[in-house]
Write a protein that holds these residues in place. Structure first.
Motif, PDB file in Angstrom:
ATOM      1  N   ALA A   1       0.806  -1.224   0.000  1.00 57.57           N
ATOM      2  CA  ALA A   1       0.000   0.000   0.000  1.00 57.57           C
ATOM      3  C   ALA A   1       0.842   1.277   0.000  1.00 57.57           C
ATOM      4  CB  ALA A   1      -0.926  -0.001   1.218  1.00 57.57           C
ATOM      5  N   LEU A   2       2.158   1.147   0.160  1.00 56.19           N
ATOM      6  CA  LEU A   2       3.009   2.338   0.190  1.00 56.19           C
ATOM      7  C   LEU A   2       2.977   3.074  -1.138  1.00 56.19           C
ATOM      8  CD1 LEU A   2       6.322   1.284   1.991  1.00 56.19           C
ATOM      9  CD2 LEU A   2       4.542   2.808   2.833  1.00 56.19           C
ATOM     10  N   GLU A   3       2.863   4.374  -1.045  1.00 57.05           N
ATOM     11  CA  GLU A   3       2.885   5.203  -2.249  1.00 57.05           C
ATOM     12  C   GLU A   3       4.324   5.349  -2.758  1.00 57.05           C
ATOM     13  OE1 GLU A   3       1.807   9.752  -3.425  1.00 57.05           O
ATOM     14  OE2 GLU A   3       0.435   8.693  -2.086  1.00 57.05           O
ATOM     15  N   ASN A   4       5.240   5.614  -1.828  1.00 59.61           N
ATOM     16  CA  ASN A   4       6.648   5.807  -2.186  1.00 59.61           C
ATOM     17  C   ASN A   4       7.487   4.656  -1.653  1.00 59.61           C
ATOM     18  OD1 ASN A   4       6.351   8.472  -3.372  1.00 59.61           O
ATOM     19  ND2 ASN A   4       5.924   9.159  -1.288  1.00 59.61           N
ATOM     20  N   TRP A   5       8.348   4.125  -2.501  1.00 52.79           N
ATOM     21  CA  TRP A   5       9.220   3.012  -2.109  1.00 52.79           C
ATOM     22  C   TRP A   5      10.629   3.565  -1.920  1.00 52.79           C
ATOM     23  CZ3 TRP A   5       7.556  -1.825  -0.990  1.00 52.79           C
ATOM     24  CH2 TRP A   5       8.531  -2.796  -0.771  1.00 52.79           C
ATOM     25  N   ASN A   6      10.922   3.982  -0.692  1.00 48.08           N
ATOM     26  CA  ASN A   6      12.257   4.471  -0.360  1.00 48.08           C
ATOM     27  C   ASN A   6      12.560   4.062   1.074  1.00 48.08           C
ATOM     28  OD1 ASN A   6      11.302   6.602   1.509  1.00 48.08           O
ATOM     29  ND2 ASN A   6      10.486   7.526  -0.348  1.00 48.08           N
ATOM     30  N   ALA A   7      13.836   4.096   1.440  1.00 48.03           N
ATOM     31  CA  ALA A   7      14.256   3.587   2.748  1.00 48.03           C
ATOM     32  C   ALA A   7      13.502   4.252   3.900  1.00 48.03           C
ATOM     33  CB  ALA A   7      15.761   3.750   2.919  1.00 48.03           C
ATOM     34  N   GLU A   8      13.261   5.544   3.810  1.00 44.15           N
ATOM     35  CA  GLU A   8      12.578   6.257   4.886  1.00 44.15           C
ATOM     36  C   GLU A   8      11.139   5.778   5.062  1.00 44.15           C
ATOM     37  OE1 GLU A   8      11.015  10.735   5.386  1.00 44.15           O
ATOM     38  OE2 GLU A   8      13.188  10.569   5.084  1.00 44.15           O
ATOM     39  N   ASP A   9      10.393   5.685   3.982  1.00 42.50           N
ATOM     40  CA  ASP A   9       9.004   5.224   4.057  1.00 42.50           C
ATOM     41  C   ASP A   9       8.923   3.746   4.426  1.00 42.50           C
ATOM     42  OD1 ASP A   9       8.189   7.783   3.457  1.00 42.50           O
ATOM     43  OD2 ASP A   9       7.605   7.328   1.401  1.00 42.50           O
ATOM     44  N   LEU A  10       9.881   2.968   3.950  1.00 44.02           N
ATOM     45  CA  LEU A  10       9.913   1.544   4.289  1.00 44.02           C
ATOM     46  C   LEU A  10      10.169   1.355   5.783  1.00 44.02           C
ATOM     47  CD1 LEU A  10      11.915   0.442   1.166  1.00 44.02           C
ATOM     48  CD2 LEU A  10       9.573  -0.263   1.709  1.00 44.02           C
ATOM     49  N   GLU A  11      11.099   2.130   6.319  1.00 40.09           N
ATOM     50  CA  GLU A  11      11.376   2.051   7.755  1.00 40.09           C
ATOM     51  C   GLU A  11      10.126   2.411   8.553  1.00 40.09           C
ATOM     52  OE1 GLU A  11      14.337   3.769  11.245  1.00 40.09           O
ATOM     53  OE2 GLU A  11      14.727   4.311   9.155  1.00 40.09           O
ATOM     54  N   ALA A  12       9.442   3.469   8.147  1.00 39.16           N
ATOM     55  CA  ALA A  12       8.220   3.877   8.852  1.00 39.16           C
ATOM     56  C   ALA A  12       7.172   2.768   8.812  1.00 39.16           C
ATOM     57  CB  ALA A  12       7.669   5.160   8.237  1.00 39.16           C
ATOM     58  N   ALA A  13       7.035   2.097   7.676  1.00 37.47           N
ATOM     59  CA  ALA A  13       6.042   1.021   7.543  1.00 37.47           C
ATOM     60  C   ALA A  13       6.399  -0.175   8.415  1.00 37.47           C
ATOM     61  CB  ALA A  13       5.928   0.597   6.084  1.00 37.47           C
ATOM     62  N   VAL A  14       7.676  -0.536   8.441  1.00 40.08           N
ATOM     63  CA  VAL A  14       8.098  -1.677   9.267  1.00 40.08           C
ATOM     64  C   VAL A  14       7.917  -1.336  10.750  1.00 40.08           C
ATOM     65  CG1 VAL A  14      10.033  -3.167   9.916  1.00 40.08           C
ATOM     66  CG2 VAL A  14       9.654  -2.584   7.504  1.00 40.08           C
ATOM     67  N   ARG A  15       8.319  -0.136  11.132  1.00 40.14           N
ATOM     68  CA  ARG A  15       8.157   0.272  12.536  1.00 40.14           C
ATOM     69  C   ARG A  15       6.678   0.346  12.928  1.00 40.14           C
ATOM     70  NH1 ARG A  15      12.701   1.746  15.127  1.00 40.14           N
ATOM     71  NH2 ARG A  15      14.556   2.112  13.856  1.00 40.14           N
ATOM     72  N   ALA A  16       5.826   0.840  12.036  1.00 34.02           N
ATOM     73  CA  ALA A  16       4.391   0.904  12.318  1.00 34.02           C
ATOM     74  C   ALA A  16       3.812  -0.493  12.482  1.00 34.02           C
ATOM     75  CB  ALA A  16       3.669   1.653  11.200  1.00 34.02           C
ATOM     76  N   THR A  17       4.285  -1.436  11.681  1.00 31.48           N
ATOM     77  CA  THR A  17       3.821  -2.815  11.812  1.00 31.48           C
ATOM     78  C   THR A  17       4.262  -3.391  13.146  1.00 31.48           C
ATOM     79  OG1 THR A  17       3.877  -3.105   9.416  1.00 31.48           O
ATOM     80  CG2 THR A  17       3.862  -5.113  10.758  1.00 31.48           C
ATOM     81  N   ALA A  18       5.507  -3.152  13.527  1.00 28.81           N
ATOM     82  CA  ALA A  18       6.001  -3.645  14.820  1.00 28.81           C
ATOM     83  C   ALA A  18       5.153  -3.084  15.952  1.00 28.81           C
ATOM     84  CB  ALA A  18       7.467  -3.266  15.006  1.00 28.81           C
TER      85      ALA A  18
ATOM     86  N   ALA B   1       2.042  -1.922  15.778  1.00 27.78           N
ATOM     87  CA  ALA B   1       0.687  -2.461  15.684  1.00 27.78           C
ATOM     88  C   ALA B   1       0.619  -3.893  16.206  1.00 27.78           C
ATOM     89  CB  ALA B   1       0.192  -2.413  14.242  1.00 27.78           C
ATOM     90  N   GLU B   2       1.714  -4.623  16.055  1.00 31.37           N
ATOM     91  CA  GLU B   2       1.774  -6.016  16.499  1.00 31.37           C
ATOM     92  C   GLU B   2       2.280  -6.143  17.942  1.00 31.37           C
ATOM     93  OE1 GLU B   2       0.944  -8.754  14.641  1.00 31.37           O
ATOM     94  OE2 GLU B   2       0.465  -7.621  12.823  1.00 31.37           O
ATOM     95  N   SER B   3       2.598  -5.003  18.570  1.00 30.85           N
ATOM     96  CA  SER B   3       3.172  -4.977  19.927  1.00 30.85           C
ATOM     97  C   SER B   3       4.465  -5.793  19.997  1.00 30.85           C
ATOM     98  CB  SER B   3       2.169  -5.486  20.964  1.00 30.85           C
ATOM     99  OG  SER B   3       1.020  -4.678  20.972  1.00 30.85           O
ATOM    100  N   LEU B   4       5.306  -5.602  18.987  1.00 30.01           N
ATOM    101  CA  LEU B   4       6.580  -6.308  18.910  1.00 30.01           C
ATOM    102  C   LEU B   4       7.722  -5.314  18.861  1.00 30.01           C
ATOM    103  CD1 LEU B   4       5.722  -8.900  16.119  1.00 30.01           C
ATOM    104  CD2 LEU B   4       5.913  -9.360  18.569  1.00 30.01           C
TER     105      LEU B   4
END
Length: 95
Positions: free
Chosen positions: A29-46, A48-51
């Motif tokens: 679902a990411l609009e932009n594929w770059n290291a900064e946005d990818l990091e934000a998505a991975v951190r948001a998933t962590a 959201a998963e309480s990990l």
């Protein structure tokens, strides 16, 4: 599918696989594929998963590279690109 070494395979538990599939959905679902946005998505998933980040980053590293050692995981995602990264996540998370 990418072959995983034994240490990398051991990181792909049923729980890790489920989290990686949800991460793949978020990455798609990411609009932009770059290291900064990818990091934000991975951190948001962590979050959201309480990990902690490592509980996602290590299995993610394993499915993206086939090993437990790599350059920074967000850079790896960026260099591999959207299609290859999501494909590797989904391939490994299913098995």
């Amino acid at each position: 599918p990418l072959a995983l070494d034994e240490k990398a395979k051991s990181l792909i538990t049923e729980e890790a696989s489920a989290v990686l599939m949800r991460l793949a959905d978020r990455l798609e679902a990411l609009e932009n594929w770059n290291a900064e946005d990818l990091e934000a998505a991975v951190r948001a998933t962590a979050e959201a998963e309480s990990l902690k980040l490592g509980k996602i980053a290590q299995p993610l590293r394993a499915v993206l590279t086939g090993t437990t050692v790599s350059p920074g995981i967000f850079d790896v995602l960026d260099v591999l690109g959207r299609e290859q990264s999501i494909g590797r996540i989904r391939d490994a998370a299913i098995t």
